[in-house]
Design a protein around this motif. Structure first.
Motif, PDB file in Angstrom:
ATOM      1  N   ILE A   1      -2.967   8.034   9.472  1.00 35.89           N
ATOM      2  CA  ILE A   1      -1.857   8.201   8.482  1.00 35.89           C
ATOM      3  C   ILE A   1      -1.531   9.770   8.758  1.00 35.89           C
ATOM      4  N   ASP A   2      -0.287   9.751   8.827  1.00 38.56           N
ATOM      5  CA  ASP A   2       0.331  11.152   9.051  1.00 38.56           C
ATOM      6  C   ASP A   2       1.206  11.509   7.795  1.00 38.56           C
ATOM      7  N   LEU A   3       0.724  12.370   6.778  1.00 38.21           N
ATOM      8  CA  LEU A   3       1.498  12.687   5.584  1.00 38.21           C
ATOM      9  C   LEU A   3       2.870  13.320   5.784  1.00 38.21           C
ATOM     10  N   ASN A   4       2.653  14.189   6.669  1.00 39.58           N
ATOM     11  CA  ASN A   4       3.869  14.999   6.873  1.00 39.58           C
ATOM     12  C   ASN A   4       5.103  14.011   7.417  1.00 39.58           C
ATOM     13  N   ASN A   5       4.818  13.042   8.302  1.00 36.92           N
ATOM     14  CA  ASN A   5       5.861  12.551   8.826  1.00 36.92           C
ATOM     15  C   ASN A   5       6.070  11.070   8.329  1.00 36.92           C
ATOM     16  N   GLN A   6       5.125  10.640   7.583  1.00 37.59           N
ATOM     17  CA  GLN A   6       5.027   9.605   7.060  1.00 37.59           C
ATOM     18  C   GLN A   6       4.888   8.241   8.038  1.00 37.59           C
ATOM     19  N   THR A   7       4.135   8.491   8.910  1.00 35.85           N
ATOM     20  CA  THR A   7       3.638   7.244   9.746  1.00 35.85           C
ATOM     21  C   THR A   7       2.356   6.611   9.785  1.00 35.85           C
ATOM     22  N   ALA A   8       2.319   5.572  10.131  1.00 30.49           N
ATOM     23  CA  ALA A   8       0.867   5.042  10.148  1.00 30.49           C
ATOM     24  C   ALA A   8       0.534   4.200  11.457  1.00 30.49           C
ATOM     25  N   ILE A   9      -0.657   4.247  12.221  1.00 29.12           N
ATOM     26  CA  ILE A   9      -0.897   3.732  13.379  1.00 29.12           C
ATOM     27  C   ILE A   9      -2.300   3.033  13.392  1.00 29.12           C
ATOM     28  N   LYS A  10      -2.282   1.853  13.533  1.00 24.09           N
ATOM     29  CA  LYS A  10      -3.400   1.106  13.527  1.00 24.09           C
ATOM     30  C   LYS A  10      -4.414   1.350  14.861  1.00 24.09           C
TER      31      LYS A  10
ATOM     32  N   GLY B   1      -4.610  19.151   8.368  1.00 28.35           N
ATOM     33  CA  GLY B   1      -3.266  19.142   8.803  1.00 28.35           C
ATOM     34  C   GLY B   1      -2.619  18.024   8.299  1.00 28.35           C
ATOM     35  N   GLY B   2      -2.912  17.261   7.067  1.00 29.07           N
ATOM     36  CA  GLY B   2      -2.055  16.058   6.812  1.00 29.07           C
ATOM     37  C   GLY B   2      -2.293  14.917   7.676  1.00 29.07           C
ATOM     38  N   ILE B   3      -3.252  14.849   8.624  1.00 26.75           N
ATOM     39  CA  ILE B   3      -3.778  13.736   9.242  1.00 26.75           C
ATOM     40  C   ILE B   3      -4.845  13.142   8.708  1.00 26.75           C
ATOM     41  N   CYS B   4      -4.925  11.788   8.231  1.00 21.86           N
ATOM     42  CA  CYS B   4      -5.898  11.307   7.562  1.00 21.86           C
ATOM     43  C   CYS B   4      -6.356   9.910   8.252  1.00 21.86           C
ATOM     44  N   TYR B   5      -7.560   9.333   8.087  1.00 22.00           N
ATOM     45  CA  TYR B   5      -7.963   8.308   8.644  1.00 22.00           C
ATOM     46  C   TYR B   5      -8.383   7.304   7.759  1.00 22.00           C
ATOM     47  N   MET B   6      -7.882   6.110   7.503  1.00 21.23           N
ATOM     48  CA  MET B   6      -7.823   5.308   6.309  1.00 21.23           C
ATOM     49  C   MET B   6      -8.674   3.944   6.553  1.00 21.23           C
ATOM     50  N   SER B   7      -9.678   3.835   6.004  1.00 21.86           N
ATOM     51  CA  SER B   7     -10.249   2.390   5.834  1.00 21.86           C
ATOM     52  C   SER B   7      -9.485   1.392   5.426  1.00 21.86           C
ATOM     53  N   ALA B   8      -9.098   0.310   6.248  1.00 27.49           N
ATOM     54  CA  ALA B   8      -7.946  -0.492   5.981  1.00 27.49           C
ATOM     55  C   ALA B   8      -8.436  -1.950   5.931  1.00 27.49           C
ATOM     56  N   GLN B   9      -8.280  -3.044   5.025  1.00 34.56           N
ATOM     57  CA  GLN B   9      -8.692  -4.168   4.980  1.00 34.56           C
ATOM     58  C   GLN B   9      -7.494  -5.013   5.311  1.00 34.56           C
TER      59      GLN B   9
ATOM     60  N   THR C   1       0.890  -1.328  -0.036  1.00 29.45           N
ATOM     61  CA  THR C   1      -0.053   0.070  -0.029  1.00 29.45           C
ATOM     62  C   THR C   1       0.962   1.028   0.179  1.00 29.45           C
ATOM     63  N   MET C   2       0.552   2.187  -0.971  1.00 29.24           N
ATOM     64  CA  MET C   2       1.525   3.322  -1.227  1.00 29.24           C
ATOM     65  C   MET C   2       0.620   4.433  -1.280  1.00 29.24           C
ATOM     66  N   ILE C   3       1.323   5.748  -0.804  1.00 24.97           N
ATOM     67  CA  ILE C   3       0.672   6.876  -1.131  1.00 24.97           C
ATOM     68  C   ILE C   3       1.752   7.847  -2.165  1.00 24.97           C
TER      69      ILE C   3
ATOM     70  N   TRP D   1       8.808  11.808  -4.234  1.00 27.19           N
ATOM     71  CA  TRP D   1       8.083  11.595  -2.783  1.00 27.19           C
ATOM     72  C   TRP D   1       7.467  10.286  -3.131  1.00 27.19           C
ATOM     73  N   ALA D   2       7.554   9.237  -2.196  1.00 29.38           N
ATOM     74  CA  ALA D   2       6.590   8.334  -2.058  1.00 29.38           C
ATOM     75  C   ALA D   2       6.699   7.734  -0.613  1.00 29.38           C
ATOM     76  N   PHE D   3       5.437   7.436  -0.204  1.00 26.19           N
ATOM     77  CA  PHE D   3       5.079   6.980   1.357  1.00 26.19           C
ATOM     78  C   PHE D   3       4.753   5.456   1.117  1.00 26.19           C
ATOM     79  N   ASP D   4       5.654   4.544   1.807  1.00 21.13           N
ATOM     80  CA  ASP D   4       5.231   3.067   1.816  1.00 21.13           C
ATOM     81  C   ASP D   4       4.386   2.952   3.087  1.00 21.13           C
ATOM     82  N   VAL D   5       3.277   2.831   3.052  1.00 21.16           N
ATOM     83  CA  VAL D   5       2.310   2.697   4.145  1.00 21.16           C
ATOM     84  C   VAL D   5       2.368   1.228   4.830  1.00 21.16           C
ATOM     85  N   THR D   6       2.583   0.292   3.870  1.00 22.85           N
ATOM     86  CA  THR D   6       2.922  -1.114   4.327  1.00 22.85           C
ATOM     87  C   THR D   6       4.147  -1.282   5.510  1.00 22.85           C
ATOM     88  N   ALA D   7       5.025  -0.623   4.971  1.00 22.85           N
ATOM     89  CA  ALA D   7       6.080  -0.512   5.859  1.00 22.85           C
ATOM     90  C   ALA D   7       6.197   0.401   6.952  1.00 22.85           C
TER      91      ALA D   7
END
Length: 417
Positions: free
Chosen positions: A340-349, A316-324, A280-282, A294-300
């Protein structure tokens, strides 16, 4: 390419044969709502997974109380599914996917009234299965791809894709502009992959460009689909279309009912519907092209494989993602929520219950909090169906509270509008 305006009396007369208005401009239901009325939130849900059984109900407070759709709300009864939008004036717009109608509703004192309905199929190649998207407070775009059979010219391609876009003026609900039909060229990547464009959706405007996510299908099941793709047009003219690609991710980019692209900080950010085993990429776009730097590897970033088809920018670059999560134990409730934090390229379940968010459309941001309905289905749905209120600023996976309680069981909540 040219823009066709509805100034021809002949065309206008033909169009009016398909347009059905449930009231005229003198109808009190068609007047703008009064100022200083409390904000109303509209929630749509379907029963037992049936897209044709969609109900809409309204509340003024998402933080407490309960809302039931059983014996309550307005039955939209779409042919296939309902897409819902609201505006700052208080109108509610519903597109009947499969029926081809854009409908406008007023809401007063717990009651919905349909005040206008327009059939858009005649200007969309005669197809009622088309997709809408609200661009701003003046515009809803209706768009579609019609893939037709053509003679194989020896390159392995026997499909051609025609793209239709119509601009609807709101709150009037009237056709404003029609893009001349564009046949999407079979580019080198389609010829190599024996694939064609079958869908576009989730358009996003940035500057003088509009970006459409692209869904592709393979003619040869043995050739995997690769790349992420976008169709870019000049906006608002809807001219100069281009079909572009990035090799930094693989999968469709059109989303599914909800948003799959967001304009933020001078870029359009786009996710992929990752194919099985892919990442999963952004990615991001600007000035009509992909930004290869620029590329954000959300899976990693998450450390766990998942797919997405819709995500929601809370601000502010903070997103909530429907995740299967395909390995989830309950096949009826495989979807979670990832911050999802687009600014810092972080992902938290987030530690919310698993549910079915495949067709989830929308959430709302208010005063630093993001409101999203999470409603487990089946036996799992006997507990925890609430509007979940996320603290946008917090990185804690438990940074949420529960608000409005929703129906239990086989109720698929499709969004808060």
């Amino acid at each position: 390419m040219k823009k066709v305006r509805l100034i021809s009396l002949l065309f206008f007369s033909a169009l009016m044969l398909f347009a059905v208005s449930c009231s005229d401009d003198d109808d009190p239901n068609n007047q703008e709502p009064e100022e200083n009325t409390p904000r109303v939130f509209h929630i749509a849900a379907r029963f037992d997974g049936k897209d044709s059984e969609v109900y809409m109900a309204a509340v003024e407070d998402l933080t407490k109380g309960s809302l039931s759709f059983k014996g309550n709300g307005y039955a939209l009864n779409p042919v296939r599914s309902a897409r819902v939008f609201t505006d700052d004036l208080g109108w509610v717009y519903v597109f009947d996917y499969g029926g081809g109608y854009l409908q406008k509703f007023s809401y007063n004192n717990g009651s919905y009234t349909k005040v206008k309905e327009l059939d858009v199929a005649p200007v969309m190649g005669g197809i009622p299965h088309v997709r809408p998207w609200k661009i701003n407070e003046e515009t809803i775009l209706i768009h579609n791809i019609i893939a037709r059979d053509i003679e194989d010219e020896g390159n392995g391609i026997n499909k051609a894709a025609d793209m239709y876009v119509t601009r609807m003026e709101i709150p009037l609900v009237a056709i404003a502009d029609i893009m001349e039909t564009w046949t999407i060229p079979a580019e080198a990547w389609d010829l190599e992959g024996k694939a064609y464009v079958f869908r576009v959706d989730a358009p996003t405007v940035l500057g003088d460009k509009i970006y459409y996510g692209v869904g592709r299908r393979a003619l040869d099941a043995n050739i995997p689909l690769t790349g992420m793709h976008t169709i870019v047009l000049d906006y608002p003219s809807l001219t100069n279309p281009r079909y572009i690609r990035s090799d930094k991710g693989d999968g469709n980019t059109n989303g599914y009912r909800g948003s799959n692209m967001h304009a933020y900080d001078g870029y359009v950010y786009q996710a992929n519907r990752a194919l099985e085993g892919n990442t999963t990429m952004i990615l991001r776009l600007k000035d009509g092209v992909y930004d290869d730097s620029w590329a954000f590897d959300v899976t990693a970033a998450l450390g766990e494989a998942f797919n997405t088809n819709n995500w929601y920018h809370a601000g502010g670059g903070i997103c909530y993602m429907s995740a299967q999560f395909p390995n989830a134990g309950d096949e009826n409730n495989q979807w979670g929520v990832v911050r999802i934090d687009l600014n810092n390229q972080t992902a938290i379940k987030m530690n919310v219950p698993m549910s079915n968010l495949f067709g989830y459309q929308n959430g709302v941001s208010i005063d630093g909090q993001f409101y999203m309905a999470v409603s487990p289905v089946g036996s799992a749905g006997e507990s925890d169906p609430f509007v979940y209120i996320f603290d946008i600023e917090s990185t804690d996976p438990n940074a949420f509270t529960t608000g409005l309680e929703l129906d239990k069981g086989n109720i698929f909540v499709e969004g808060i509008f």
